[in-house]
Design a protein around this motif. Structure first.
Motif, PDB file in Angstrom:
ATOM      1  N   LEU A 122     -20.815 -48.421 -93.908  1.00  0.00           N
ATOM      2  CA  LEU A 122     -21.500 -48.075 -93.857  1.00  0.00           C
ATOM      3  C   LEU A 122     -21.495 -47.068 -95.755  1.00  0.00           C
ATOM      4  CD1 LEU A 122     -21.602 -44.555 -92.248  1.00  0.00           C
ATOM      5  CD2 LEU A 122     -18.635 -44.573 -92.911  1.00  0.00           C
ATOM      6  N   THR A 123     -23.119 -46.739 -96.081  1.00  0.00           N
ATOM      7  CA  THR A 123     -22.955 -45.649 -97.630  1.00  0.00           C
ATOM      8  C   THR A 123     -22.511 -43.868 -97.304  1.00  0.00           C
ATOM      9  OG1 THR A 123     -24.281 -47.916 -97.703  1.00  0.00           O
ATOM     10  CG2 THR A 123     -24.066 -44.998 -99.314  1.00  0.00           C
ATOM     11  N   LEU A 124     -21.807 -44.086 -98.189  1.00  0.00           N
ATOM     12  CA  LEU A 124     -21.088 -42.254 -98.408  1.00  0.00           C
ATOM     13  C   LEU A 124     -21.610 -41.627 -99.664  1.00  0.00           C
ATOM     14  CD1 LEU A 124     -17.655 -42.280 -95.839  1.00  0.00           C
ATOM     15  CD2 LEU A 124     -19.858 -41.772 -95.193  1.00  0.00           C
ATOM     16  N   VAL A 125     -21.813 -40.623 -99.346  1.00  0.00           N
ATOM     17  CA  VAL A 125     -21.876 -39.912-100.576  1.00  0.00           C
ATOM     18  C   VAL A 125     -21.549 -38.331-100.903  1.00  0.00           C
ATOM     19  CG1 VAL A 125     -24.105 -39.744-102.420  1.00  0.00           C
ATOM     20  CG2 VAL A 125     -24.270 -41.336-100.955  1.00  0.00           C
ATOM     21  N   PRO A 126     -21.016 -37.986-101.994  1.00  0.00           N
ATOM     22  CA  PRO A 126     -20.506 -36.560-102.290  1.00  0.00           C
ATOM     23  C   PRO A 126     -21.856 -35.949-102.872  1.00  0.00           C
ATOM     24  CG  PRO A 126     -19.547 -37.887-103.496  1.00  0.00           C
ATOM     25  CD  PRO A 126     -20.354 -38.686-103.096  1.00  0.00           C
ATOM     26  N   CYS A 127     -21.970 -34.677-101.605  1.00  0.00           N
ATOM     27  CA  CYS A 127     -22.847 -33.818-101.787  1.00  0.00           C
ATOM     28  C   CYS A 127     -23.367 -33.219-103.157  1.00  0.00           C
ATOM     29  CB  CYS A 127     -23.086 -32.701-100.732  1.00  0.00           C
ATOM     30  SG  CYS A 127     -22.917 -32.810 -99.004  1.00  0.00           S
ATOM     31  N   ARG A 128     -22.421 -33.029-102.991  1.00  0.00           N
ATOM     32  CA  ARG A 128     -21.727 -32.505-105.103  1.00  0.00           C
ATOM     33  C   ARG A 128     -22.541 -33.842-105.826  1.00  0.00           C
ATOM     34  NH1 ARG A 128     -18.141 -28.393-107.746  1.00  0.00           N
ATOM     35  NH2 ARG A 128     -18.170 -29.241-110.009  1.00  0.00           N
ATOM     36  N   ALA A 129     -22.849 -32.888-106.835  1.00  0.00           N
ATOM     37  CA  ALA A 129     -23.462 -33.862-108.248  1.00  0.00           C
ATOM     38  C   ALA A 129     -23.602 -33.014-109.131  1.00  0.00           C
ATOM     39  CB  ALA A 129     -25.664 -34.635-107.903  1.00  0.00           C
ATOM     40  N   ASP A 130     -22.802 -33.569-110.167  1.00  0.00           N
ATOM     41  CA  ASP A 130     -22.726 -33.080-111.823  1.00  0.00           C
ATOM     42  C   ASP A 130     -23.830 -33.686-112.971  1.00  0.00           C
ATOM     43  OD1 ASP A 130     -22.963 -31.611-113.885  1.00  0.00           O
ATOM     44  OD2 ASP A 130     -20.992 -30.947-113.466  1.00  0.00           O
ATOM     45  N   PHE A 131     -25.131 -33.466-112.672  1.00  0.00           N
ATOM     46  CA  PHE A 131     -25.820 -34.690-113.384  1.00  0.00           C
ATOM     47  C   PHE A 131     -25.977 -33.804-115.056  1.00  0.00           C
ATOM     48  CE2 PHE A 131     -28.152 -34.995-109.265  1.00  0.00           C
ATOM     49  CZ  PHE A 131     -27.593 -36.269-109.251  1.00  0.00           C
ATOM     50  N   GLU A 132     -25.861 -32.452-115.353  1.00  0.00           N
ATOM     51  CA  GLU A 132     -26.023 -31.914-116.663  1.00  0.00           C
ATOM     52  C   GLU A 132     -24.258 -32.807-117.252  1.00  0.00           C
ATOM     53  OE1 GLU A 132     -27.377 -30.493-118.026  1.00  0.00           O
ATOM     54  OE2 GLU A 132     -26.306 -29.626-119.705  1.00  0.00           O
ATOM     55  N   HIS A 133     -23.405 -33.085-116.242  1.00  0.00           N
ATOM     56  CA  HIS A 133     -22.194 -33.120-117.661  1.00  0.00           C
ATOM     57  C   HIS A 133     -21.887 -34.986-117.088  1.00  0.00           C
ATOM     58  CE1 HIS A 133     -21.428 -28.914-116.649  1.00  0.00           C
ATOM     59  NE2 HIS A 133     -21.086 -29.293-118.593  1.00  0.00           N
ATOM     60  N   GLN A 134     -22.344 -35.657-115.818  1.00  0.00           N
ATOM     61  CA  GLN A 134     -22.422 -37.090-115.877  1.00  0.00           C
ATOM     62  C   GLN A 134     -21.193 -36.911-115.408  1.00  0.00           C
ATOM     63  OE1 GLN A 134     -24.526 -39.902-116.535  1.00  0.00           O
ATOM     64  NE2 GLN A 134     -26.136 -38.293-116.470  1.00  0.00           N
ATOM     65  N   ARG A 175     -20.420 -26.891 -93.354  1.00  0.00           N
ATOM     66  CA  ARG A 175     -19.300 -27.168 -94.154  1.00  0.00           C
ATOM     67  C   ARG A 175     -19.166 -25.218 -94.733  1.00  0.00           C
ATOM     68  NH1 ARG A 175     -16.320 -30.313 -96.979  1.00  0.00           N
ATOM     69  NH2 ARG A 175     -16.860 -29.124 -99.258  1.00  0.00           N
ATOM     70  N   PRO A 176     -18.016 -24.399 -95.074  1.00  0.00           N
ATOM     71  CA  PRO A 176     -18.400 -23.853 -94.589  1.00  0.00           C
ATOM     72  C   PRO A 176     -17.895 -23.147 -96.411  1.00  0.00           C
ATOM     73  CG  PRO A 176     -15.655 -23.817 -94.846  1.00  0.00           C
ATOM     74  CD  PRO A 176     -16.689 -25.315 -94.320  1.00  0.00           C
ATOM     75  N   THR A 177     -17.607 -23.618 -97.456  1.00  0.00           N
ATOM     76  CA  THR A 177     -17.717 -23.428 -99.306  1.00  0.00           C
ATOM     77  C   THR A 177     -18.658 -24.377 -99.425  1.00  0.00           C
ATOM     78  OG1 THR A 177     -16.338 -25.876 -99.499  1.00  0.00           O
ATOM     79  CG2 THR A 177     -15.112 -23.838 -99.592  1.00  0.00           C
ATOM     80  N   THR A 178     -19.134 -23.871-100.519  1.00  0.00           N
ATOM     81  CA  THR A 178     -20.415 -24.377-101.248  1.00  0.00           C
ATOM     82  C   THR A 178     -20.103 -25.732-101.630  1.00  0.00           C
ATOM     83  OG1 THR A 178     -20.375 -22.288-101.773  1.00  0.00           O
ATOM     84  CG2 THR A 178     -22.656 -23.691-103.140  1.00  0.00           C
ATOM     85  N   ASP A 179     -21.052 -26.816-102.140  1.00  0.00           N
ATOM     86  CA  ASP A 179     -21.621 -27.563-102.976  1.00  0.00           C
ATOM     87  C   ASP A 179     -22.302 -27.617-103.512  1.00  0.00           C
ATOM     88  OD1 ASP A 179     -19.410 -29.129-101.574  1.00  0.00           O
ATOM     89  OD2 ASP A 179     -20.853 -29.646 -99.991  1.00  0.00           O
ATOM     90  N   LEU A 180     -21.624 -27.775-105.175  1.00  0.00           N
ATOM     91  CA  LEU A 180     -23.315 -27.358-105.912  1.00  0.00           C
ATOM     92  C   LEU A 180     -23.595 -29.130-107.186  1.00  0.00           C
ATOM     93  CD1 LEU A 180     -20.107 -25.662-107.448  1.00  0.00           C
ATOM     94  CD2 LEU A 180     -22.921 -25.089-106.708  1.00  0.00           C
ATOM     95  N   ILE A 181     -24.627 -28.819-106.731  1.00  0.00           N
ATOM     96  CA  ILE A 181     -25.965 -29.743-107.377  1.00  0.00           C
ATOM     97  C   ILE A 181     -25.876 -29.426-109.218  1.00  0.00           C
ATOM     98  CG2 ILE A 181     -27.435 -31.297-107.923  1.00  0.00           C
ATOM     99  CD1 ILE A 181     -27.886 -31.423-105.197  1.00  0.00           C
ATOM    100  N   PHE A 182     -25.749 -29.710-110.023  1.00  0.00           N
ATOM    101  CA  PHE A 182     -25.848 -29.447-111.513  1.00  0.00           C
ATOM    102  C   PHE A 182     -27.371 -30.398-112.236  1.00  0.00           C
ATOM    103  CE2 PHE A 182     -21.786 -27.840-110.327  1.00  0.00           C
ATOM    104  CZ  PHE A 182     -21.100 -27.489-111.145  1.00  0.00           C
ATOM    105  N   LEU A 183     -27.964 -30.067-112.695  1.00  0.00           N
ATOM    106  CA  LEU A 183     -29.050 -30.569-112.928  1.00  0.00           C
ATOM    107  C   LEU A 183     -28.912 -29.983-114.658  1.00  0.00           C
ATOM    108  CD1 LEU A 183     -32.118 -29.076-111.261  1.00  0.00           C
ATOM    109  CD2 LEU A 183     -30.511 -30.632-110.401  1.00  0.00           C
ATOM    110  N   PRO A 184     -30.109 -31.036-115.475  1.00  0.00           N
ATOM    111  CA  PRO A 184     -29.661 -31.268-116.393  1.00  0.00           C
ATOM    112  C   PRO A 184     -30.514 -30.117-117.136  1.00  0.00           C
ATOM    113  CG  PRO A 184     -30.151 -33.071-116.175  1.00  0.00           C
ATOM    114  CD  PRO A 184     -30.119 -32.542-114.915  1.00  0.00           C
ATOM    115  N   GLU A 185     -29.943 -29.279-118.230  1.00  0.00           N
ATOM    116  CA  GLU A 185     -31.025 -29.230-118.782  1.00  0.00           C
ATOM    117  C   GLU A 185     -32.175 -29.155-119.066  1.00  0.00           C
ATOM    118  OE1 GLU A 185     -28.342 -25.689-121.091  1.00  0.00           O
ATOM    119  OE2 GLU A 185     -30.532 -25.990-123.069  1.00  0.00           O
ATOM    120  N   GLY A 186     -33.501 -28.749-119.108  1.00  0.00           N
ATOM    121  CA  GLY A 186     -34.149 -28.293-118.880  1.00  0.00           C
ATOM    122  C   GLY A 186     -34.849 -28.116-120.781  1.00  0.00           C
ATOM    123  N   PRO A 187     -36.163 -27.862-121.141  1.00  0.00           N
ATOM    124  CA  PRO A 187     -36.855 -27.889-122.138  1.00  0.00           C
ATOM    125  C   PRO A 187     -36.614 -26.834-122.571  1.00  0.00           C
ATOM    126  CG  PRO A 187     -38.573 -28.682-120.998  1.00  0.00           C
ATOM    127  CD  PRO A 187     -37.180 -29.223-120.530  1.00  0.00           C
TER     128      PRO A 187
END
Lengths: 546, 358
Positions: B243-255, B346-358
């Protein structure tokens, strides 16, 4: 809001504001699950089942109840195995168009006759209970009376684990419903059991067809709006002989959710829009009769998709990831033939009087394994027309891909056995990686299983689904069942389906035709996948129960 | 105006969860592998009649060996450090265009690539290149791929134009395919900033509420008990489930890797109930028996089981996943991949943070 970037945000915020206001004024939207193979549902569709035990092919079905109350399941095998009208003739299985019989040295041909025959059965799943069975064998509640074999050697007969000596040695029995109930039988923690459950073996062997299962009540087998069923399929092949190689391909059953009219927080019923204080004040949308309305006006179940989308390799494409290389143990990684180096796994080498890739005898040595231009202007191995050796394609080893598509109609009449209700045309719209568009169409009645490159032609390399015609490795195909006005109001002509992908070993010049049933010894691997959906049919489809 | 609109909208939350069969705005390929024995073939298509752009992120979660050797092979002479390294790139697809690449090789841009023809079925690069897709930056690569639909400026949009599949191919040619997990973009609420709001309601970080459908509340996996037989292949065959599991939340900005505790409930064919929990830090792929011995045939006592996986109520993220079955008989092995079922949102929000663009 630190760290946030404003990419064209000023205009966007105005648009968002207006849009949000529009949503707010429009009020909450109804909660509707869609047809899919990733959510539990009330109807399960398993589009492709395959049995041919003589060649080691079988299908394992798994179904579970995801709820904490027992559920009755009413299932229908649809036998679509084509029949040959000639006695003692070649088989029509699985999708042949003609069969042949040798009559005094003269081959007599006949058209294979399509078949659409249903066999139904019921079983009970207790709370959260999973079950599974082989389509060739079925499943009963006779666990206590079955004999098994020990897992260590596979031959010692046993009734209990204690009959199998040694650590990790178990008594393995065929699938059965373990909660057989009764005075001496076993029940679940809450006293539930698999009362009168039975799954018959497939009506034929070999067999090709589909399975539909739906949630029903206990006494009258009337449909119930319970989205509590999920299922998976495992198509497998066990190669006979000492090698005993195995292949499996799995896909999820397609679930059609029942529409449930519930009271929403804003005081309106989700389906009817009438005011309510609780769920009891929302009239059920399912009248629980023998006609299941799938989508469209008066829908009891979610509508079938308007378009199916399949991403695929074009047939004949060489899989860029499969490399036949020489392993440290002196065998090739894919073909398993002996080798000294990587070239020995790719080149068509004469080894033990047989060419390693093309498989023809080579009494004349390596020259018999080279594809050269003969005096009659045909290539010696590939049969291509040629003027010189350079015109003959390479016989080097490659793994080439072919995709088999199975389509079944959403509408089915199990009551009056009317396959003509689902008779329609299937339109295929094919896009390659150049954004170029090609299209073709075929008729379909009740079940269609075909390699992509056999759609609209019997000459695979000339098909628009062949890599040589399409021009790129992969493509996207949109599949649509055309609405047949002649059956308006009693059928909707929507389709569901699944795809299997086979990697076939062979010479680079050989167009791949392998599958679990055709040329199976060339199968390197098999995999299956669910199709994507787009849109929803405005017309209703129907399932008519007996 | 915005405030009024938000207030009116606040009561409405997202309904459906993820999808593996509808075109979406976010595609998650939970299991992407490139190592000495396996590579992954990615297919992504634009299902619309207009151009579609996507920003994609490889996330490598393979443990890093501080000395010589390989952590996965158990030959690391130093220590094995967990890592969560992202590499991003963009692709653009024309009307209805499909594209593909292998994660080991990427896709280079050769405008003069010769199209396939009947004598040339070996034509990996033919077609309009979707841009230069890099190969994964480190071997081994064990992780995920996430693609987010954006507009020409790079701002996330709710176009729902993308679909995808992944095929994991091993050295012996065995292949297992699954559909990418899709998150539908919601109309009107996507403000195009670098914080993607999956499900839930209005908050400081999500002033317009959910921009995408939320992740599922609960994953359901039907599986063989670990070590049980496949009845088709006989009593001596065995089946294991990875089984492979991945959290929905991802913070690509702050790694910053997301850590969650996954709780599971297991039911066998006797209706007996077992439970346990296991941690998932940014990405985890494990055979079920590695999470708990309750998954073993010796414990479950029946061939089939049904398991429910969910993150704890206090977790800051839901999960998505896929599973692969390994069927073995003697020395032979075959794999099949399945998408995981799910229920609820899920009743709560999951967040994905993208890296800041140009």
């Amino acid at each position: 809001m630190c760290g946030r970037t404003a990419r064209g945000q000023s205009l966007r915020s105005v648009v968002v504001s207006i849009a949000l206001l529009a949503i707010g004024l429009a009020g909450p939207r109804a909660v509707r699950a869609e047809i899919g193979s990733d959510h539990p549902a009330a109807i399960l569709v398993f589009p492709k089942l395959l049995v041919d035990t003589a060649d080691g092919v079988d299908t394992l079905i798994r179904i579970s109840n995801v709820s904490d109350t027992p559920i009755n399941v009413y299932c229908f095998y649809v036998n679509a195995t084509p029949q040959c009208p000639l006695a003692d003739a070649t088989s029509c299985f699985p999708n042949e168009t003609q069969c042949f019989r040798d009559v005094g040295g003269v081959m007599r041909a006949a058209d294979c006759q399509p078949q659409w025959q249903e066999t139904d059965f019921t079983f009970v799943l207790t709370e959260e209970q999973p079950t599974g069975w082989l389509v060739s064998a079925g499943e009963g509640v006779d666990c206590g009376f079955m004999h098994g074999r020990c897992s260590a050697d596979g031959t010692t007969e046993c009734d209990f684990d204690n009959d199998c000596p040694g650590a990790n040695n178990r008594c393995v029995k065929a699938p059965c419903f373990p909660l057989d109930g009764g005075i001496l039988g076993r029940t679940g923690p809450k006293g539930h059991f698999n009362e009168n459950s039975i799954v018959p073996q497939s009506p034929e062997n070999p067999f090709i067809g589909e399975l539909k299962c739906l949630a029903v009540d206990e006494t009258t087998l009337a449909p119930v709006a319970r989205n509590d069923l999920k299922g998976e399929v495992l198509l497998g092949r066990l190669q006979s002989g000492p090698e005993g190689e195995i292949e499996v391909a799995g896909y999820n059953a397609i679930g059609i959710p029942a529409l449930v009219n519930t009271c929403q927080p804003n005081g309106t019923c989700s389906m009817t829009g009438t005011t309510c204080r609780n769920n009891f004040e929302c009239a059920p949308t399912n009248d629980r009769n023998g006609t299941l309305v799938i989508g469209g006006p008066g829908a009891e179940y979610e509508g079938c998709p308007n378009i199916l989308i399949l991403d695929h390799f074009f047939d004949g494409a060489v899989d860029p990831l499969v490399h036949n290389v020489c392993q440290p143990d002196g065998t090739c990684s894919v073909s398993g033939t002996p080798c000294m180096n990587d070239n020995g796994c790719v080149d068509n080498v004469c080894l033990g009087n047989v060419c390693t890739v093309t498989g023809n005898n080579c009494p004349g040595g390596q020259a018999d394994c080279d594809n050269t231009c003969a005096a009659d202007n045909t290539c010696t191995l590939s049969g291509e027309h040629c003027l010189a050796d350079e015109d003959c394609s390479s016989p080097d080893f490659r793994a080439r891909v072919t995709t088999s598509l199975t389509l079944v109609p959403c509408t089915e009449d199990f009551q009056n056995q009317r396959p003509e209700l689902s008779k329609t045309t299937v339109q295929f719209l094919v896009f390659n990686e150049f954004e170029q568009r090609l299209s073709t169409s075929i008729p379909i009645q009740c079940f269609k299983e075909t390699p992509l490159s056999q759609i609209g032609t019997s000459q695979g390399p000339r098909s628009i689904f062949s890599v040589g015609t399409a021009g790129t490795l992969t493509g996207q195909t949109r599949i649509r069942g055309v609405v047949n006005d002649q059956v308006a109001g009693v059928a909707g002509n929507a389709l569901l389906g699944v795809a299997e992908e086979f990697r076939c070993a062979g010479p680079k010049f050989g167009f791949p035709t392998c599958s679990f049933t055709d040329d199976p010894e060339r199968v390197v691997s098999a995999t299956a996948k669910n199709l994507h959906f787009q849109g929803r049919r405005p017309q209703s489809d129907f399932i008519y129960l007996p | 105006m915005l405030g009024l609109a938000v207030a009116v909208c606040a009561a409405s939350s997202s309904h459906a969860a993820t999808t593996t069969e509808r075109s979406s705005s976010i595609l998650i390929f939970p299991k992407v592998i490139f190592d000495s024995s396996r590579d992954t073939f990615i297919q992504i298509s634009n299902t619309s009649n207009s151009m579609a752009h996507a920003e994609c992120f490889y996330v490598n979660a393979a443990p890093f060996c501080t000395g010589d050797g390989d952590c996965l092979a158990g030959t690391c002479t130093g220590t094995c450090q967990p890592q969560w390294i992202e590499t991003d790139f963009t692709i653009w697809l024309t009307k209805q265009q499909p594209t593909h690449w292998s994660v080991g090789s990427g896709r280079l841009t050769f405008p003069g690539e010769i199209p396939c023809d009947p004598k040339n079925p070996e034509c990996d690069g033919a077609g309009l290149d979707p841009g230069r897709v890099p190969p994964v930056t480190q071997v081994p690569f064990l992780g995920e791929l996430r693609c987010i639909e954006v507009d020409q400026s790079g701002a996330p949009i709710s176009g729902n134009h993308l679909k995808g599949e992944a095929t994991i191919v091993s050295g012996d040619g065995d292949a297992a395919t699954y559909n990418a997990v899709g998150l539908l973009g919601l109309p009107f609420t996507n403000n195009g900033d670098d914080i993607l709001c999956l499900g839930g309601g209005v908050s400081d970080q999500c002033p317009s509420g959910a921009e995408y459908e939320g992740c599922g509340d609960q994953l359901i996996v039907d599986h063989f008990a670990e070590g049980a037989d496949n009845p088709q292949f006989g009593p001596t065959s065995t089946v294991r489930t990875e089984l492979t599991l991945v959290p929905c939340r991802a913070d690509f900005e702050h790694q910053m890797p997301t850590s969650v505790t996954v709780q599971f409930l297991v039911f066998n064919e006797f209706e007996s109930r077992f439970s346990g929990s296991t941690p998932v830090v940014c990405w985890r792929s494990f055979f079920l028996q590695e999470a708990s011995s309750i998954f073993r045939i010796t414990t479950l006592q029946t061939r089939f089981a049904q398991s429910f996986f969910r993150t704890s109520a206090a977790a800051n993220s839901g999960i998505v996943g896929v599973f692969e079955e390994y069927h073995a008989l003697d020395d032979g092995q075959a794999r099949a991949a399945f998408n995981v079922f799910e229920t609820g949102t899920r009743p709560t929000t999951d967040l994905i943070f993208l890296p800041e663009g140009p």
